[in-house]
Design a protein around this motif. Structure first.
Motif, mmCIF file in Angstrom:
data_model
loop_
_atom_site.group_PDB
_atom_site.id
_atom_site.type_symbol
_atom_site.label_atom_id
_atom_site.label_comp_id
_atom_site.label_asym_id
_atom_site.label_seq_id
_atom_site.Cartn_x
_atom_site.Cartn_y
_atom_site.Cartn_z
ATOM 1 N N THR A 22 -3.904 -6.477 9.119
ATOM 2 C CA THR A 22 -3.991 -7.933 9.063
ATOM 3 C C THR A 22 -2.717 -8.491 8.433
ATOM 4 O OG1 THR A 22 -6.386 -7.774 8.771
ATOM 5 C CG2 THR A 22 -5.353 -9.863 8.180
ATOM 6 N N TYR A 23 -2.204 -9.574 9.012
ATOM 7 C CA TYR A 23 -1.013 -10.207 8.449
ATOM 8 C C TYR A 23 -1.413 -11.116 7.296
ATOM 9 C CZ TYR A 23 3.458 -12.562 8.088
ATOM 10 O OH TYR A 23 4.648 -13.046 7.625
ATOM 11 N N ASN A 24 -0.785 -10.922 6.138
ATOM 12 C CA ASN A 24 -1.054 -11.728 4.955
ATOM 13 C C ASN A 24 -0.001 -12.833 4.895
ATOM 14 O OD1 ASN A 24 -0.891 -12.701 2.231
ATOM 15 N ND2 ASN A 24 -2.091 -10.935 1.576
ATOM 16 N N GLN A 25 -0.424 -14.071 5.103
ATOM 17 C CA GLN A 25 0.500 -15.219 5.113
ATOM 18 C C GLN A 25 1.207 -15.409 3.771
ATOM 19 O OE1 GLN A 25 1.385 -17.205 7.598
ATOM 20 N NE2 GLN A 25 -0.087 -16.602 9.148
ATOM 21 N N THR A 26 0.546 -15.054 2.688
ATOM 22 C CA THR A 26 1.123 -15.249 1.353
ATOM 23 C C THR A 26 2.238 -14.246 1.075
ATOM 24 O OG1 THR A 26 -1.001 -16.091 0.563
ATOM 25 C CG2 THR A 26 0.587 -15.393 -1.106
ATOM 26 N N THR A 27 1.968 -12.960 1.310
ATOM 27 C CA THR A 27 2.964 -11.931 1.014
ATOM 28 C C THR A 27 3.936 -11.711 2.160
ATOM 29 O OG1 THR A 27 1.593 -10.128 1.859
ATOM 30 C CG2 THR A 27 1.353 -10.697 -0.486
ATOM 31 N N VAL A 62 -2.388 -0.157 2.169
ATOM 32 C CA VAL A 62 -1.184 0.099 2.946
ATOM 33 C C VAL A 62 -0.551 -1.238 3.303
ATOM 34 C CG1 VAL A 62 -0.267 1.154 5.042
ATOM 35 C CG2 VAL A 62 -2.255 2.178 3.896
ATOM 36 N N GLU A 63 0.758 -1.349 3.075
ATOM 37 C CA GLU A 63 1.493 -2.559 3.429
ATOM 38 C C GLU A 63 2.695 -2.205 4.294
ATOM 39 O OE1 GLU A 63 1.454 -5.976 0.163
ATOM 40 O OE2 GLU A 63 2.376 -4.138 -0.577
ATOM 41 N N LEU A 64 2.963 -3.059 5.282
ATOM 42 C CA LEU A 64 4.168 -2.981 6.101
ATOM 43 C C LEU A 64 4.968 -4.244 5.879
ATOM 44 C CD1 LEU A 64 2.913 -1.756 9.592
ATOM 45 C CD2 LEU A 64 4.047 -0.427 7.820
ATOM 46 N N ASP A 65 6.248 -4.085 5.615
ATOM 47 C CA ASP A 65 7.116 -5.229 5.372
ATOM 48 C C ASP A 65 8.219 -5.236 6.422
ATOM 49 O OD1 ASP A 65 8.792 -7.206 4.439
ATOM 50 O OD2 ASP A 65 8.916 -6.419 2.397
ATOM 51 N N PHE A 66 8.134 -6.191 7.344
ATOM 52 C CA PHE A 66 9.130 -6.326 8.406
ATOM 53 C C PHE A 66 10.078 -7.498 8.141
ATOM 54 C CE2 PHE A 66 5.677 -4.204 10.861
ATOM 55 C CZ PHE A 66 6.378 -3.060 11.190
ATOM 56 N N SER A 67 10.140 -7.977 6.893
ATOM 57 C CA SER A 67 10.928 -9.167 6.575
ATOM 58 C C SER A 67 12.427 -8.899 6.464
ATOM 59 C CB SER A 67 10.418 -9.811 5.285
ATOM 60 O OG SER A 67 10.626 -8.939 4.190
ATOM 61 N N ASN A 68 12.829 -7.647 6.267
ATOM 62 C CA ASN A 68 14.243 -7.328 6.106
ATOM 63 C C ASN A 68 14.721 -6.497 7.296
ATOM 64 O OD1 ASN A 68 16.794 -6.894 5.151
ATOM 65 N ND2 ASN A 68 16.173 -5.784 3.326
ATOM 66 N N PRO A 69 15.378 -7.142 8.271
ATOM 67 C CA PRO A 69 15.831 -6.399 9.453
ATOM 68 C C PRO A 69 16.666 -5.177 9.068
ATOM 69 C CG PRO A 69 16.149 -8.742 9.759
ATOM 70 C CD PRO A 69 15.740 -8.543 8.321
ATOM 71 N N ARG A 70 16.453 -4.095 9.796
ATOM 72 C CA ARG A 70 17.126 -2.810 9.595
ATOM 73 C C ARG A 70 16.699 -2.105 8.311
ATOM 74 N NH1 ARG A 70 20.939 -5.455 12.737
ATOM 75 N NH2 ARG A 70 22.236 -6.412 11.192
ATOM 76 N N TRP A 114 2.073 -7.034 6.594
ATOM 77 C CA TRP A 114 0.866 -6.529 7.243
ATOM 78 C C TRP A 114 0.172 -5.606 6.266
ATOM 79 C CZ3 TRP A 114 -0.838 -8.127 11.935
ATOM 80 C CH2 TRP A 114 0.050 -8.894 12.695
ATOM 81 N N GLU A 115 -1.166 -5.625 6.226
ATOM 82 C CA GLU A 115 -1.867 -4.814 5.235
ATOM 83 C C GLU A 115 -3.219 -4.326 5.748
ATOM 84 O OE1 GLU A 115 -4.042 -8.239 2.577
ATOM 85 O OE2 GLU A 115 -1.930 -7.805 2.121
ATOM 86 N N ILE A 116 -3.681 -3.268 5.078
ATOM 87 C CA ILE A 116 -5.003 -2.715 5.346
ATOM 88 C C ILE A 116 -5.415 -1.881 4.143
ATOM 89 C CG2 ILE A 116 -4.132 -0.626 6.480
ATOM 90 C CD1 ILE A 116 -6.553 -0.790 8.395
ATOM 91 N N THR A 117 -6.694 -1.886 3.835
ATOM 92 C CA THR A 117 -7.268 -0.953 2.869
ATOM 93 C C THR A 117 -8.066 0.045 3.693
ATOM 94 O OG1 THR A 117 -7.352 -2.645 1.154
ATOM 95 C CG2 THR A 117 -8.759 -0.708 0.848
ATOM 96 N N ILE A 118 -7.751 1.332 3.516
ATOM 97 C CA ILE A 118 -8.285 2.340 4.420
ATOM 98 C C ILE A 118 -8.474 3.675 3.704
ATOM 99 C CG2 ILE A 118 -5.953 2.966 5.170
ATOM 100 C CD1 ILE A 118 -7.102 3.381 7.987
ATOM 101 N N ASN A 119 -9.483 4.420 4.122
ATOM 102 C CA ASN A 119 -9.692 5.773 3.611
ATOM 103 C C ASN A 119 -8.810 6.730 4.404
ATOM 104 O OD1 ASN A 119 -11.687 5.248 1.639
ATOM 105 N ND2 ASN A 119 -13.201 5.033 3.257
ATOM 106 N N LEU A 120 -8.017 7.531 3.685
ATOM 107 C CA LEU A 120 -7.146 8.522 4.306
ATOM 108 C C LEU A 120 -7.445 9.894 3.712
ATOM 109 C CD1 LEU A 120 -3.774 6.539 4.264
ATOM 110 C CD2 LEU A 120 -5.335 6.839 6.193
ATOM 111 N N THR A 121 -7.232 10.920 4.514
ATOM 112 C CA THR A 121 -7.508 12.281 4.095
ATOM 113 C C THR A 121 -6.209 13.016 3.805
ATOM 114 O OG1 THR A 121 -9.489 12.303 5.472
ATOM 115 C CG2 THR A 121 -8.634 14.441 4.762
ATOM 116 N N GLY A 122 -6.124 13.616 2.620
ATOM 117 C CA GLY A 122 -4.953 14.388 2.241
ATOM 118 C C GLY A 122 -4.697 15.507 3.237
#
Length: 82
Positions: free
Chosen positions: A6-11, A65-73, A14-22
């Motif tokens: 989900t895209y967070n307009q404030t930050t 988990v967060e994805l930040d696409f605000s800084n090209p390259r 893109w973000e998600i809270t998710i269960n991951l397996t080691g």
């Protein structure tokens, strides 16, 4: 397995809270296809690379988990164990 973020307009990330397996790996892709995908070729910097390698999950648990696409390259991600 696919999970939508989900895209967070404030930050402006893109973000998600998710269960991951080691011991498993993750990778990010767009539009439910692999034509545009991001991984990490150097996990010491948390920068994403187009078509980059899978990202290892070190420990099982719930992650923010967060994805930040605000800084090209210099697209980046964070995996924060909750």
């Amino acid at each position: 397995q696919d999970h939508d973020m989900t895209y967070n307009q404030t930050t402006k990330k893109w973000e998600i809270t998710i269960n991951l397996t080691g011991g498993n790996e993750i990778k990010f892709r767009a539009n439910n296809a692999w034509a545009l995908n991001f991984g990490d070729d150097d996990t010491s910097d948390n920068l994403l690379n187009a078509g980059g390698g899978n990202i290892a999950v070190n420990a099982s648990g719930t992650y923010f988990v967060e994805l930040d696409f605000s800084n090209p390259r210099e697209y980046s991600y964070t995996l924060t164990l909750q």
